[in-house]
Write an enzyme that holds these catalytic residues in place. Structure first.
Site, PDB file in Angstrom:
ATOM      1  N   ASP A  30       0.855  -1.192   0.000  1.00  0.00           N
ATOM      2  CA  ASP A  30       0.000   0.000   0.000  1.00  0.00           C
ATOM      3  C   ASP A  30       0.888   1.238   0.000  1.00  0.00           C
ATOM      4  O   ASP A  30       2.029   1.199   0.459  1.00  0.00           O
ATOM      5  CB  ASP A  30      -0.915   0.007   1.241  1.00  0.00           C
TER       6      ASP A  30
ATOM      7  N   ASP B  11       4.038   2.564  -4.464  1.00  0.00           N
ATOM      8  CA  ASP B  11       3.132   3.332  -5.317  1.00  0.00           C
ATOM      9  C   ASP B  11       2.960   2.477  -6.569  1.00  0.00           C
ATOM     10  O   ASP B  11       3.912   2.294  -7.344  1.00  0.00           O
ATOM     11  CB  ASP B  11       3.743   4.699  -5.649  1.00  0.00           C
TER      12      ASP B  11
ATOM     13  N   ASN C  39      -5.369  -4.693  -6.743  1.00  0.00           N
ATOM     14  CA  ASN C  39      -6.642  -4.139  -6.269  1.00  0.00           C
ATOM     15  C   ASN C  39      -6.615  -2.642  -5.972  1.00  0.00           C
ATOM     16  O   ASN C  39      -7.663  -1.994  -5.949  1.00  0.00           O
ATOM     17  CB  ASN C  39      -7.030  -4.941  -5.004  1.00  0.00           C
TER      18      ASN C  39
ATOM     19  N   TYR D 100     -12.615   6.859 -14.368  1.00  0.00           N
ATOM     20  CA  TYR D 100     -12.735   5.642 -13.552  1.00  0.00           C
ATOM     21  C   TYR D 100     -13.379   4.524 -14.381  1.00  0.00           C
ATOM     22  O   TYR D 100     -12.871   3.406 -14.456  1.00  0.00           O
ATOM     23  CB  TYR D 100     -13.577   5.937 -12.305  1.00  0.00           C
TER      24      TYR D 100
ATOM     25  N   LYS E 127     -11.653   0.984 -15.662  1.00  0.00           N
ATOM     26  CA  LYS E 127     -12.127  -0.342 -15.263  1.00  0.00           C
ATOM     27  C   LYS E 127     -12.477  -1.192 -16.494  1.00  0.00           C
ATOM     28  O   LYS E 127     -12.318  -2.418 -16.480  1.00  0.00           O
ATOM     29  CB  LYS E 127     -13.316  -0.210 -14.309  1.00  0.00           C
TER      30      LYS E 127
ATOM     31  N   THR F 216     -17.501   0.639   1.880  1.00  0.00           N
ATOM     32  CA  THR F 216     -16.167   0.979   2.390  1.00  0.00           C
ATOM     33  C   THR F 216     -16.237   2.394   2.982  1.00  0.00           C
ATOM     34  O   THR F 216     -17.219   3.108   2.772  1.00  0.00           O
ATOM     35  CB  THR F 216     -15.127   0.939   1.254  1.00  0.00           C
TER      36      THR F 216
HETATM   37  N1  LIG Z   1     -15.871   0.451  -2.904  1.00  0.00           N
HETATM   38  C1  LIG Z   1     -16.588   0.188  -3.987  1.00  0.00           C
HETATM   39  O1  LIG Z   1     -17.800   0.424  -4.030  1.00  0.00           O
HETATM   40  C2  LIG Z   1     -15.917  -0.447  -5.190  1.00  0.00           C
HETATM   41  C3  LIG Z   1     -16.735  -0.998  -6.207  1.00  0.00           C
HETATM   42  C4  LIG Z   1     -16.135  -1.581  -7.314  1.00  0.00           C
HETATM   43  C5  LIG Z   1     -14.750  -1.599  -7.416  1.00  0.00           C
HETATM   44  N2  LIG Z   1     -13.988  -1.040  -6.422  1.00  0.00           N
HETATM   45  C6  LIG Z   1     -12.540  -1.103  -6.590  1.00  0.00           C
HETATM   46  O2  LIG Z   1     -11.993  -1.885  -5.547  1.00  0.00           O
HETATM   47  C7  LIG Z   1     -10.662  -1.485  -5.270  1.00  0.00           C
HETATM   48  C8  LIG Z   1     -10.518  -1.208  -3.792  1.00  0.00           C
HETATM   49  O3  LIG Z   1     -11.445  -0.214  -3.434  1.00  0.00           O
HETATM   50  P1  LIG Z   1     -11.830   0.127  -1.910  1.00  0.00           P
HETATM   51  O4  LIG Z   1     -13.243   0.588  -1.932  1.00  0.00           O
HETATM   52  O5  LIG Z   1     -11.434  -0.997  -1.029  1.00  0.00           O
HETATM   53  O6  LIG Z   1     -10.920   1.432  -1.705  1.00  0.00           O
HETATM   54  P2  LIG Z   1     -10.138   2.004  -0.432  1.00  0.00           P
HETATM   55  O7  LIG Z   1      -9.946   3.456  -0.716  1.00  0.00           O
HETATM   56  O8  LIG Z   1     -10.831   1.599   0.851  1.00  0.00           O
HETATM   57  O9  LIG Z   1      -8.722   1.247  -0.500  1.00  0.00           O
HETATM   58  C9  LIG Z   1      -7.814   1.470  -1.541  1.00  0.00           C
HETATM   59  C10 LIG Z   1      -6.397   1.276  -1.023  1.00  0.00           C
HETATM   60  O10 LIG Z   1      -5.503   1.494  -2.113  1.00  0.00           O
HETATM   61  C11 LIG Z   1      -4.413   2.270  -1.671  1.00  0.00           C
HETATM   62  N3  LIG Z   1      -3.826   3.022  -2.779  1.00  0.00           N
HETATM   63  C12 LIG Z   1      -4.348   4.095  -3.442  1.00  0.00           C
HETATM   64  N4  LIG Z   1      -3.498   4.534  -4.375  1.00  0.00           N
HETATM   65  C13 LIG Z   1      -2.398   3.727  -4.319  1.00  0.00           C
HETATM   66  C14 LIG Z   1      -1.174   3.691  -5.031  1.00  0.00           C
HETATM   67  N5  LIG Z   1      -0.885   4.578  -5.987  1.00  0.00           N
HETATM   68  N6  LIG Z   1      -0.275   2.733  -4.711  1.00  0.00           N
HETATM   69  C15 LIG Z   1      -0.539   1.826  -3.740  1.00  0.00           C
HETATM   70  N7  LIG Z   1      -1.686   1.820  -3.027  1.00  0.00           N
HETATM   71  C16 LIG Z   1      -2.603   2.757  -3.313  1.00  0.00           C
HETATM   72  C17 LIG Z   1      -5.000   3.194  -0.611  1.00  0.00           C
HETATM   73  O11 LIG Z   1      -3.989   3.701   0.265  1.00  0.00           O
HETATM   74  C18 LIG Z   1      -6.004   2.278   0.093  1.00  0.00           C
HETATM   75  O12 LIG Z   1      -5.422   1.587   1.179  1.00  0.00           O
HETATM   76  C19 LIG Z   1     -10.408  -0.257  -6.161  1.00  0.00           C
HETATM   77  O13 LIG Z   1      -9.720  -0.679  -7.335  1.00  0.00           O
HETATM   78  C20 LIG Z   1     -11.812   0.216  -6.483  1.00  0.00           C
HETATM   79  O14 LIG Z   1     -11.851   0.932  -7.689  1.00  0.00           O
HETATM   80  C21 LIG Z   1     -14.544  -0.479  -5.312  1.00  0.00           C
END
Ligand SMILES: NC(=O)c1ccc[n+]([C@@H]2O[C@H](COP(=O)([O-])OP(=O)(O)OC[C@H]3O[C@@H](n4cnc5c(N)ncnc54)[C@H](O)[C@@H]3O)[C@@H](O)[C@H]2O)c1
Length: 254
Positions: free
Chosen positions: A37, A58, A85, A153, A157, A188
């Protein structure tokens, strides 16, 4: 269930949300987990919880991504599972009419280029043992359009979905499965903050979900653990929807 006994898994974005729930689920099923992360505090806490390894990364940086997988193999001897992810959905990514090129590019880098980099370097390690499972996080918006646009976004995806399909086909006979996970809206912290402030925005979305609620991160993690395990041995190049029925719905129950 101990389907992942002694498997080595890397989870990007493992400090929060879906990634964190998956770190916990992988560990509960016996895996050795590398939490990656950009947020060191959250990532270190998650790694400590499961007695895993934290790597600050990153995911847009090629050298850092390469070193992340090298660190996993150096610590645990191999790489079995990559859950690519990490992703962002910033507010400046909105309608195409108002989204500037910088916001567009940033989202493409973090959500799509990162998956290219993570898949590339994960596959190199998996080819050594002719076995591996890669799960790339796409979204239900890769298969459905929304009037509440987040244009970069959604495009990112769609890219994750197509790239995962192609990789799944290319590497199928070398023992590497690649699937695109397409979650519906998940409860989340990000989503909670957005909709706690504005219940009308939540209601606008909930009406489209046959199950009538947002997913819990643990429900997404359960699907990831399945795809990571040998229970999914005949599943590759799929668009794996975990969406409460959204993509199948016309009129929903009230
Ligand atoms: N939450 C939703 O409703 C949802 C729905 C569909 C898809 N998603 C996808 O699921 C994945 C996780 O989403 P989430 O809701 O758990 O988000 P979140 O914001 O809770 O967690 C994302 C994590 O990624 C880390 N991160 C961000 N940029 C980064 C980088 N450049 N390098 C390394 N780490 C990085 C952040 O620090 C965080 O810990 C994402 O790809 C999101 O697009 C989420």
């Amino acid at each position: 269930m101990q389907r992942l006994q002694d498997r080595v898994a890397v989870v990007t974005g493992g400090g929060s949300g879906i990634g964190l729930a998956t770190v916990r689920r992988f560990a509960a099923e016996g895996a050795k987990v590398v939490v990656a992360d950009i947020d060191a505090g959250a990532g270190e806490a998650a790694a400590a919880e499961v007695d895993g390894l934290f790597v600050k990364v990153d995911v847009t940086d090629e050298a850092q991504v390469r070193e992340m997988f090298e660190a996993a193999v150096a610590a645990y001897g191999r790489l079995d599972i990559a859950f690519n992810n990490a992703g962002i959905s910033p507010p400046e990514d909105d309608s195409i009419l108002t989204t500037g090129i910088d916001a567009w590019r940033r989202v493409q880098e973090v959500n799509l280029t990162s998956v290219y980099l993570c898949s590339k370097y994960a596959i190199e390690h998996m080819l050594v043992r002719s076995k591996g499972s890669i799960i790339n996080t796409a979204s239900f918006v890769a298969v459905l359009g929304a009037a509440t646009s987040q244009i970069s976004y959604t495009a990112s995806k769609g890219g994750v979905l197509s790239m995962s399909r192609e990789l799944g086909v290319q590497f199928a006979r070398q023992g590497i499965r690649v699937n695109a996970l397409c979650p519906g809206p998940v409860n989340t912290p990000l989503l909670q903050e957005l909709f706690a402030k504005d219940p009308e925005r939540a209601a606008r979305r909930l009406v489209h979900i046959p199950l009538g609620r947002f997913a819990q991160p643990e429900e997404i993690a359960a699907a990831v653990a399945f795809l990571a395990s040998d229970d999914a041995s005949f599943i590759t190049a799929s668009q794996f929807l975990v969406d409460g029925g959204i993509s199948g719905a016309y009129v929903t129950p009230i």
